[in-house]
Design an enzyme around this catalytic site. Structure first.
Site, PDB file in Angstrom:
ATOM      1  N   GLU A  31       0.926  -0.771   0.089  1.00 59.95           N
ATOM      2  CA  GLU A  31      -0.120   0.190  -0.357  1.00 59.95           C
ATOM      3  C   GLU A  31       1.199   1.346   0.238  1.00 59.95           C
ATOM      4  OE1 GLU A  31      -3.720   1.414   2.889  1.00 59.95           O
ATOM      5  OE2 GLU A  31      -2.725   0.148   2.895  1.00 59.95           O
ATOM      6  N   ASN A 176     -12.163  -0.837   0.099  1.00 61.31           N
ATOM      7  CA  ASN A 176     -11.360  -1.967   0.887  1.00 61.31           C
ATOM      8  C   ASN A 176     -11.835  -1.226   1.813  1.00 61.31           C
ATOM      9  OD1 ASN A 176      -9.141  -2.444   2.326  1.00 61.31           O
ATOM     10  ND2 ASN A 176      -9.111  -0.350   2.566  1.00 61.31           N
ATOM     11  N   GLU A 177     -12.313  -2.300   3.159  1.00 61.42           N
ATOM     12  CA  GLU A 177     -13.240  -1.943   4.654  1.00 61.42           C
ATOM     13  C   GLU A 177     -13.620  -0.491   3.855  1.00 61.42           C
ATOM     14  OE1 GLU A 177      -9.456  -1.436   6.995  1.00 61.42           O
ATOM     15  OE2 GLU A 177      -9.067  -3.662   6.948  1.00 61.42           O
ATOM     16  N   GLU A 296      -6.652  -9.169   3.709  1.00 58.96           N
ATOM     17  CA  GLU A 296      -5.292  -8.746   4.881  1.00 58.96           C
ATOM     18  C   GLU A 296      -5.384  -9.524   5.724  1.00 58.96           C
ATOM     19  OE1 GLU A 296      -5.502  -4.940   6.203  1.00 58.96           O
ATOM     20  OE2 GLU A 296      -6.647  -3.909   3.972  1.00 58.96           O
ATOM     21  N   GLN A 355       1.901  -6.525   5.385  1.00 54.68           N
ATOM     22  CA  GLN A 355       2.527  -6.370   3.821  1.00 54.68           C
ATOM     23  C   GLN A 355       3.412  -6.588   3.454  1.00 54.68           C
ATOM     24  OE1 GLN A 355       1.234  -2.155   2.615  1.00 54.68           O
ATOM     25  NE2 GLN A 355      -0.301  -1.965   3.948  1.00 54.68           N
TER      26      GLN A 355
END
Length: 507
Positions: A31, A176-177, A296, A355
């Site tokens: 990211e 995302n989320e 994730e 990550q």
């Protein structure tokens, strides 16, 4: 139990198949956050930098991991990202206030640069689209830019930017989320479901071959879990191929026995999402089975205090955010989480360790300096390299313990992989006991003609031991004590240890 009678038994048979393993479960995530990109994979002044500014030493560590796919560019970052900022001449790109992490984004690296890097690193890309501040138009234009051969506005723009051939990105995240109040453009389940459906339809009109990931809950702790899954999938079930899962763990109360049982929580999370998706399948009378993308996952808690200080001084470029320094017990839990994916290989078809570099990552770097492997690098490496093939369901008889949050926790945590092409059998095994070795007996009589090739062990007397650029205190060895006789593997799993017992057919 004492060392003399702590014993576990397993039966492994090649006919007890769970599923073929999708290699994408060994994916990762980069990211535009902290030093993941700038100072991580990209450091033009570094002695190993290639002609495009990407660190070759970091690329080699990633190639060694055989990372099959990397999610990009976020994460929370993507919910405020204008992809157009990251294409075209670098000198013409704007610098933006990045609201998710309150930094300054210089846009030196964007879509094309990242795609070039991914190809060189030997990995594919899982691209995320912005469904926070943007929507259908931006997403369909990005698919056209990346995947359409030419002869249209955005595909020709890609060519003008120096990339004649389409990137052919296969996997795309629909935001995302979006269930999280912290998310820029946070939406209700109804709002997200409608937008994701219409966005996915438009993207598929441009490239029908793409696979789409619908946003699931940000964690099991969300108050809307699992109703979020049911309500959003009511809209997106037929357009999406995957639903996402996100989960991070920490040992904030320093209870290692409880911490090493967290894999059971992850398994329950997966079970609940499968149950919810199958309910929607039945409700819609659909013939399609929804796949899971655990895109994730990791340990994340060590850097919380340091990050709070950075939050009070915003708008710098690539500050050191989320730089967890992982210890030995973190590596054990990461191994447990990877085995959970293997045991659920029939439904978990994609996963991303979050990550990859510097930001809650297995690889750490110094700006302009060294790169090194954190403790969690090793179970990730072993699973990715040796965990390809068919996941088998072992019959396990293990002693158990009770922890603060979990009961009947098996001391033996295990997963088994048969690679039919290479004639190998790999037994992954974690001994959760903190003070005693575990004697393992494993019946492998259906694998006639196999012999033990090696027994890899990751162990350390100090659960809190860490690796640094100067000292690698946690590293595997292949001196594990195991043997195969008359179709039975016997071995000793050291206290609190990660083990990889590898068998290969002779001749």
């Amino acid at each position: 139990m004492t060392a003399s009678n702590l014993k576990a038994r397993m039966i492994v048979d090649k006919s007890f198949r769970i599923s073929e393993i999708d290699e994408r479960i060994y994916g990762s995530f980069i990211e535009h956050l902290g030093r993941a990109v700038y100072g991580g994979i990209y450091d033009p002044g570094h002695p190993t930098a290639d002609e495009h500014g990407f660190r070759n030493d970091v690329k080699q560590l990633i190639r060694d991991l055989r990372v099959p796919i990397v999610r990009y560019p976020g994460g929370n970052f993507v919910s405020g990202y204008d992809w157009e900022d990251g294409v075209g001449p670098v000198e013409d790109r704007p610098k933006r206030l990045e609201l998710a992490w309150r930094t300054l984004e210089p846009n030196y690296v964007g879509t094309n640069e990242f795609m070039r890097w991914a190809k060189d690193a030997g990995t594919d890309v899982m691209m995320a689209v912005n469904l926070g501040t943007r929507g259908i138009d931006a997403a369909r234009n990005l698919v056209e830019y990346c995947n359409h051969p030419g002869g249209s506005r955005y595909s020709d723009l890609r060519k003008q930017h120096g990339f004649a051939e389409p990137h052919k990105i296969k996997m795309w995240c629909l935001g995302n989320e979006m269930d999280g109040p912290w998310q820029i453009g946070h939406k209700t389940a109804e709002e997200y479901g409608r937008l994701a459906l219409e966005t996915g339809k438009a993207m598929r009109l441009i490239d029908p071959s793409i696979e789409l990931v619908s946003c699931g809950s940000s964690s099991t702790g969300m108050p809307t879990f699992p109703s979020w899954e049911a309500e959003t999938l009511d809209h997106t079930y037929e357009v999406a191929d995957f639903i996402s899962l996100h989960q991070y763990y920490g040992n904030r109360d320093n209870d290692s026995a409880n911490y090493l049982a967290r894999g059971m929580d992850m398994d329950h999370f997966i079970h609940t999402v499968i149950s919810t998706t199958d309910f929607i399948k039945a409700k819609k009378r659909s013939k399609k089975t929804m796949k899971l993308s655990f895109d994730e996952w990791n340990v994340w808690y060590h850097s919380n205090e340091a990050d709070a200080k950075i939050d009070r001084n915003p708008w710098s470029v690539a500050p050191p955010q989320l730089e967890d320094v992982y210890n030995f017990e973190d590596a054990l839990l990461v191994g447990s989480m990877l085995m959970t994916f293997l045991r659920r290989a029939d439904r978990v078809k994609s996963a991303c360790l979050a990550q990859l570099v510097n930001v809650i990552a297995p690889i750490m770097t110094e700006d302009g300096g060294r790169a090194w492997k954190q403790t969690i690098y090793y179970p990730y490496l072993h699973a990715s390299v040796y965990g390809r093939g068919v996941s088998l369901k072992p019959v396990v008889d293990s002693p158990k313990y009770d922890a603060k949050d979990y009961t009947d926790v098996p001391y033996l945590d295990t997963a088994v992989v048969h690679n039919e092409e290479e004639d190998t059998l790999t037994i992954f095994a974690l001994n959760r006991h903190l003070t005693e070795a575990l004697d393992l007996t494993c019946d492998v009589r259906s694998f006639e003609g196999y012999a033990i090739e090696e027994h890899i062990v990751l162990e350390n007397d100090d659960l809190k031991a860490v690796n640094t650029a100067d000292s690698e205190k946690v590293a595997p060895h292949n001196k594990g004590a195991s043997e195969l006789k008359d179709g039975v593997v016997t071995g000793r799993l050291a206290k609190a240890s990660w083990n990889v017992i590898r068998l290969r057919k002779r001749g």
